[in-house]
Design a protein around this motif. Structure first.
Motif, PDB file in Angstrom:
ATOM      1  N   SER A  14      -9.228 -24.985 -62.521  1.00 16.63           N
ATOM      2  CA  SER A  14      -8.657 -25.809 -63.585  1.00 16.63           C
ATOM      3  C   SER A  14      -9.167 -27.243 -63.589  1.00 16.63           C
ATOM      4  O   SER A  14      -9.061 -27.936 -64.596  1.00 16.63           O
ATOM      5  N   ASP A  15      -9.724 -27.703 -62.455  1.00 12.60           N
ATOM      6  CA  ASP A  15     -10.230 -29.074 -62.387  1.00 12.60           C
ATOM      7  C   ASP A  15     -11.258 -29.182 -61.260  1.00 12.60           C
ATOM      8  O   ASP A  15     -11.462 -28.236 -60.503  1.00 12.60           O
ATOM      9  N   LEU A  16     -11.920 -30.332 -61.172  1.00 17.55           N
ATOM     10  CA  LEU A  16     -12.970 -30.540 -60.179  1.00 17.55           C
ATOM     11  C   LEU A  16     -12.431 -30.401 -58.762  1.00 17.55           C
ATOM     12  O   LEU A  16     -13.045 -29.749 -57.917  1.00 17.55           O
ATOM     13  N   PHE A  45     -19.511 -28.505 -63.641  1.00 15.38           N
ATOM     14  CA  PHE A  45     -18.841 -28.011 -64.835  1.00 15.38           C
ATOM     15  C   PHE A  45     -19.728 -26.944 -65.455  1.00 15.38           C
ATOM     16  O   PHE A  45     -20.959 -27.045 -65.403  1.00 15.38           O
TER      17      PHE A  45
END
Length: 86
Positions: A14-16, A45
């Protein structure tokens, strides 16, 4: 050419930070394989695969090993984390 190949294993996060955590787990597991080079693990990404974010510190340690703590870790570099052999 270097004679080395790189395996790209797409995952969903969901995120880095979540992607980096997952990459650390996978890289530490894969470090049991002699062909693996976990210190070089990066994440990107999906739409910006040319922009890679390091997962491990990877600085050289006395004796030739590399630090396998997180890229922005506090304190001294190490090859171990909480008794887990890396």
């Amino acid at each position: 050419m270097s004679g080395r190949y790189v395996v790209h294993l797409p995952v969903v996060a969901s995120d880095l930070l979540g992607a980096q955590r997952l990459a650390r787990v996978v890289a530490r597991w894969a470090s049991m394989l002699p062909q693996a080079d976990p210190g070089e693990t990066t994440v990107s990404f999906e739409d910006e695969q040319g922009v890679r974010h390091r997962v491990f510190c990877d600085l050289r340690l006395p004796g030739g090993g590399r630090c396998l703590l997180g890229v922005d870790h506090d304190g001294a570099c190490a090859r171990r984390l909480g008794g887990l052999r890396l």
